[in-house]
Scaffold this motif. Sequence first.
Motif, PDB file in Angstrom:
ATOM      1  N   ASN A   1      28.920  50.078  42.636  1.00 48.87           N
ATOM      2  CA  ASN A   1      28.227  50.726  41.446  1.00 48.87           C
ATOM      3  C   ASN A   1      29.031  50.920  40.159  1.00 48.87           C
ATOM      4  O   ASN A   1      28.930  51.834  39.454  1.00 48.87           O
ATOM      5  CB  ASN A   1      27.683  52.057  41.854  1.00 48.87           C
ATOM      6  N   ARG A   2      29.885  49.923  39.806  1.00 49.70           N
ATOM      7  CA  ARG A   2      30.623  49.627  38.705  1.00 49.70           C
ATOM      8  C   ARG A   2      31.273  48.399  38.617  1.00 49.70           C
ATOM      9  O   ARG A   2      31.261  47.668  39.511  1.00 49.70           O
ATOM     10  CB  ARG A   2      31.846  50.989  38.887  1.00 49.70           C
ATOM     11  N   HIS A   3      31.813  48.194  37.570  1.00 51.74           N
ATOM     12  CA  HIS A   3      32.458  46.807  37.476  1.00 51.74           C
ATOM     13  C   HIS A   3      33.177  46.925  36.076  1.00 51.74           C
ATOM     14  O   HIS A   3      33.225  47.595  35.221  1.00 51.74           O
ATOM     15  CB  HIS A   3      31.353  45.845  37.027  1.00 51.74           C
ATOM     16  N   LEU A   4      34.248  46.202  36.066  1.00 49.95           N
ATOM     17  CA  LEU A   4      35.385  45.753  35.113  1.00 49.95           C
ATOM     18  C   LEU A   4      36.699  46.928  34.958  1.00 49.95           C
ATOM     19  O   LEU A   4      37.753  46.223  34.609  1.00 49.95           O
ATOM     20  CB  LEU A   4      34.509  45.981  33.679  1.00 49.95           C
ATOM     21  N   THR A   5      36.476  48.118  35.519  1.00 48.06           N
ATOM     22  CA  THR A   5      37.595  49.091  34.968  1.00 48.06           C
ATOM     23  C   THR A   5      38.765  48.699  36.154  1.00 48.06           C
ATOM     24  O   THR A   5      38.524  48.444  37.207  1.00 48.06           O
ATOM     25  CB  THR A   5      37.171  50.567  35.201  1.00 48.06           C
ATOM     26  N   VAL A   6      39.858  48.644  35.632  1.00 52.29           N
ATOM     27  CA  VAL A   6      41.205  48.514  36.197  1.00 52.29           C
ATOM     28  C   VAL A   6      42.166  49.606  36.151  1.00 52.29           C
ATOM     29  O   VAL A   6      42.828  49.401  35.237  1.00 52.29           O
ATOM     30  CB  VAL A   6      41.542  47.087  36.267  1.00 52.29           C
ATOM     31  N   PRO A   7      42.146  50.784  36.857  1.00 53.28           N
ATOM     32  CA  PRO A   7      43.081  51.864  36.334  1.00 53.28           C
ATOM     33  C   PRO A   7      44.536  51.254  36.779  1.00 53.28           C
ATOM     34  O   PRO A   7      44.696  50.356  37.774  1.00 53.28           O
ATOM     35  CB  PRO A   7      42.775  52.930  37.256  1.00 53.28           C
ATOM     36  N   PRO A   8      45.673  51.796  36.081  1.00 52.45           N
ATOM     37  CA  PRO A   8      47.028  51.445  36.258  1.00 52.45           C
ATOM     38  C   PRO A   8      47.456  51.546  37.682  1.00 52.45           C
ATOM     39  O   PRO A   8      48.656  51.103  38.050  1.00 52.45           O
ATOM     40  CB  PRO A   8      47.804  52.145  35.224  1.00 52.45           C
ATOM     41  N   GLU A   9      47.028  52.628  38.171  1.00 53.16           N
ATOM     42  CA  GLU A   9      47.467  52.892  39.661  1.00 53.16           C
ATOM     43  C   GLU A   9      47.191  52.053  40.779  1.00 53.16           C
ATOM     44  O   GLU A   9      47.771  52.021  41.990  1.00 53.16           O
ATOM     45  CB  GLU A   9      46.917  54.286  40.235  1.00 53.16           C
ATOM     46  N   ILE A  10      46.225  51.156  40.570  1.00 54.72           N
ATOM     47  CA  ILE A  10      46.068  50.158  41.707  1.00 54.72           C
ATOM     48  C   ILE A  10      46.345  48.743  41.652  1.00 54.72           C
ATOM     49  O   ILE A  10      46.393  48.241  40.400  1.00 54.72           O
ATOM     50  CB  ILE A  10      44.212  50.269  41.836  1.00 54.72           C
ATOM     51  N   PRO A  11      46.457  48.121  42.600  1.00 57.39           N
ATOM     52  CA  PRO A  11      46.833  46.552  42.461  1.00 57.39           C
ATOM     53  C   PRO A  11      45.842  45.726  41.900  1.00 57.39           C
ATOM     54  O   PRO A  11      44.758  45.918  42.417  1.00 57.39           O
ATOM     55  CB  PRO A  11      47.438  46.337  43.847  1.00 57.39           C
ATOM     56  N   PHE A  12      46.125  44.920  41.143  1.00 57.83           N
ATOM     57  CA  PHE A  12      45.234  43.970  40.465  1.00 57.83           C
ATOM     58  C   PHE A  12      45.714  42.495  40.477  1.00 57.83           C
ATOM     59  O   PHE A  12      46.626  42.210  40.186  1.00 57.83           O
ATOM     60  CB  PHE A  12      44.896  44.394  39.167  1.00 57.83           C
ATOM     61  N   GLY A  13      44.828  41.768  41.153  1.00 53.85           N
ATOM     62  CA  GLY A  13      44.948  40.198  41.257  1.00 53.85           C
ATOM     63  C   GLY A  13      44.012  39.633  42.206  1.00 53.85           C
ATOM     64  O   GLY A  13      43.140  40.394  42.744  1.00 53.85           O
ATOM     65  N   GLY A  14      44.089  38.364  42.288  1.00 52.22           N
ATOM     66  CA  GLY A  14      43.039  37.682  42.943  1.00 52.22           C
ATOM     67  C   GLY A  14      43.389  36.847  44.250  1.00 52.22           C
ATOM     68  O   GLY A  14      44.366  36.734  44.568  1.00 52.22           O
ATOM     69  N   MET A  15      42.661  36.065  44.685  1.00 48.98           N
ATOM     70  CA  MET A  15      42.432  35.016  45.795  1.00 48.98           C
ATOM     71  C   MET A  15      42.388  33.688  45.149  1.00 48.98           C
ATOM     72  O   MET A  15      41.771  33.358  44.329  1.00 48.98           O
ATOM     73  CB  MET A  15      41.739  35.442  46.854  1.00 48.98           C
ATOM     74  N   ASN A  16      42.936  32.728  46.045  1.00 51.63           N
ATOM     75  CA  ASN A  16      42.474  31.283  45.772  1.00 51.63           C
ATOM     76  C   ASN A  16      42.757  31.009  44.413  1.00 51.63           C
ATOM     77  O   ASN A  16      44.079  30.946  44.036  1.00 51.63           O
ATOM     78  CB  ASN A  16      40.860  31.030  46.014  1.00 51.63           C
ATOM     79  N   GLU A  17      42.128  30.221  43.609  1.00 44.17           N
ATOM     80  CA  GLU A  17      42.479  29.881  42.304  1.00 44.17           C
ATOM     81  C   GLU A  17      42.525  30.997  41.257  1.00 44.17           C
ATOM     82  O   GLU A  17      42.870  30.717  40.076  1.00 44.17           O
ATOM     83  CB  GLU A  17      41.644  28.725  41.874  1.00 44.17           C
TER      84      GLU A  17
END
Length: 476
Positions: A435-451
Motif C-alpha cells: 500500500n505504498r511505493h517508491l520511498t526508501v528510508p536510509p535505515e533499510i537496505p536497498f538493492g535488487g536481484m538478478n539484473e
Amino acid sequence: MLMRIGGVDAEPGNDSWIPVINPATGDEIDRVPEGTKDDVERAVAAADAAFFVWKKKTQRERGMILFRAAGIVREQHKDLARLLTTEQGKPLRESIDEIRGFANILEFYAGISGAQNGELVRLGATGDALVTREPLGICGAIIPWNMPVLIMGWKVGPALLAGNTLVLKPASSTPLTTLRLTQILDTVGLSPGTLNIITGPGETVGEAIAEHPSIKKLSFTGNYATGQRIRERAAGSIKELTLELGGSDPMIVMPDADINKAVDGAIRGRFYNAGQTCTAVKRLFVHESIATEFSRKLKQNAEALRLGNGLDTGTDMGPLNSAIQRERIEILINKVQDAGQGTILTGGTRPEGAEYSRGFFFRPTVVSDVEKTSGLLTGEVFGPVLPVVPVPDLDTAITEANRTSYGLGASIWTNNLHTAKRAFDEIHAGIIWVNRHLTVPPEIPFGGMNESGLGRENGLHALESYSRTKTLLLGW
C-alpha cells in the motif's frame, strides 16, 4: 564550476569543458571540466594521502563531521534545491525533498557512529580473540543524473563514516549540486582529499576509476549495460563492487484495495521525477474487476498533472533530463503504436505551447491494451509512461510481475494480510512495498536481484560493506 581534489577547487588537466544544460529551457547554466585519466590519478593520490589521517579519527568524530554537514545542508536547502532543479529539471518540491533526504542520510550515519565497536570472542583455555572492523581504503563511486543528491548520500555517508576516502564521479548533466555539497563537507572538518569529485565522461573518468588498482571498492548506480562494462573494467584488480542497475518495478492492485489511494500511489510512483527513478512504478497490474474504473481515474489524474518548469509554482512534473532521454521515450511510444501493441489513453506526445518549445518536455502517458511483447513491459522505461494490464487473479499478477530480468522493487495494494504475505514471498525483488511505493528510508537496505545488481545501499548493511574484519588472537 571546477572539480574538487584534495579539498580545493581543481583546474582540469586539459582545456575541455562540458556544458550543463537546464532541461526546462535548453540554456547552458554552467560548465565543468572534462576530466581525464590523469585527473583520476591526481584524485587517487589525494585520497591516498588523506586516508591515514581520516582513518585515525574515531568513528564518533567522523560521525560528528557528517552531522555538522547535515546541519549546513538544512540551512541552505532552498538554494541547493534551486540549483538541483535547474540542472536536473524536477519540480522544486521534489528537489527540496531530495536535499533533505541527503541531510537525513548523513544524520542517520552520524547517529549510528560507534556501532562498529568490535567484539571479544572467548575461546576458553586457549585464549581470546578480538574481532574489529577497519576501513577498506580508497573507494570509488559513480552516481547517476536522476537522483544525484540522494544517491551521493547513499555512497558518501557509509564510506566516510567507515573511515574510507572517496573518489566520486557525478553524471555529466548533473554535477553542480554534488560539487556544492562537497564544498560544504570540506568546510566542516573532512581531511583534505577525503572526498574528491572528478567530472567527465563515463568512458574516460568512470572507466579509470573502475580500473584503478588502488581503489578497493566501487559503488555504481546506473543502467545494466554500463554496469556490465564497469564490472568488466573492475575485474583487472581485486575490488569489491556494489552495482545498482535499475529495475522494471511492478505494482499490483487487488480488488480489496483502496482504489483512490492506489491511483494516487500509481500517479506518484510513475510520474515522480518525470518517471526517471529506478524504483518507479513501471508496470501496473490491476485486477480485472476494477480495471475499467481504475484506468478511468488514472487517466483523469494523469491529465490533471501540471507540466512545466520545475522552478515555477504549481508544477507537478518537470521535463526529462535531456533531449536523448525524451527521444528514447518517443521512439518507444512510436514502436508501440506502429506495432499495435497498446492504446494511448492519454499523453504520448510533447506538450504544445511556447513555454515548452525549448525544454525536454513529454506529457504524462498512460497506455492500455499492452501486449506482453511490448517494450513497455519487457524493459526498463525511464520516463513518464505507465502501461496498465488487467489480470484475473493474484497468481497471474505474480507471474507477470516476475516476467522480467530485473528484480529491484515491487508493490502490492491490498487490505488482505495473506495476499501481502504471498506477494512478499513470491515476487522476485529486493524490496516489497504494501500500500505504498517508491520511498526508501536510509535505515533499510536497498538493492535488487538478478539484473538489478549486486550488494546493498543504506543502513548497517552498507556500513559493513565499506569495512572488513580484522582479528587479533590472544594466547594465555
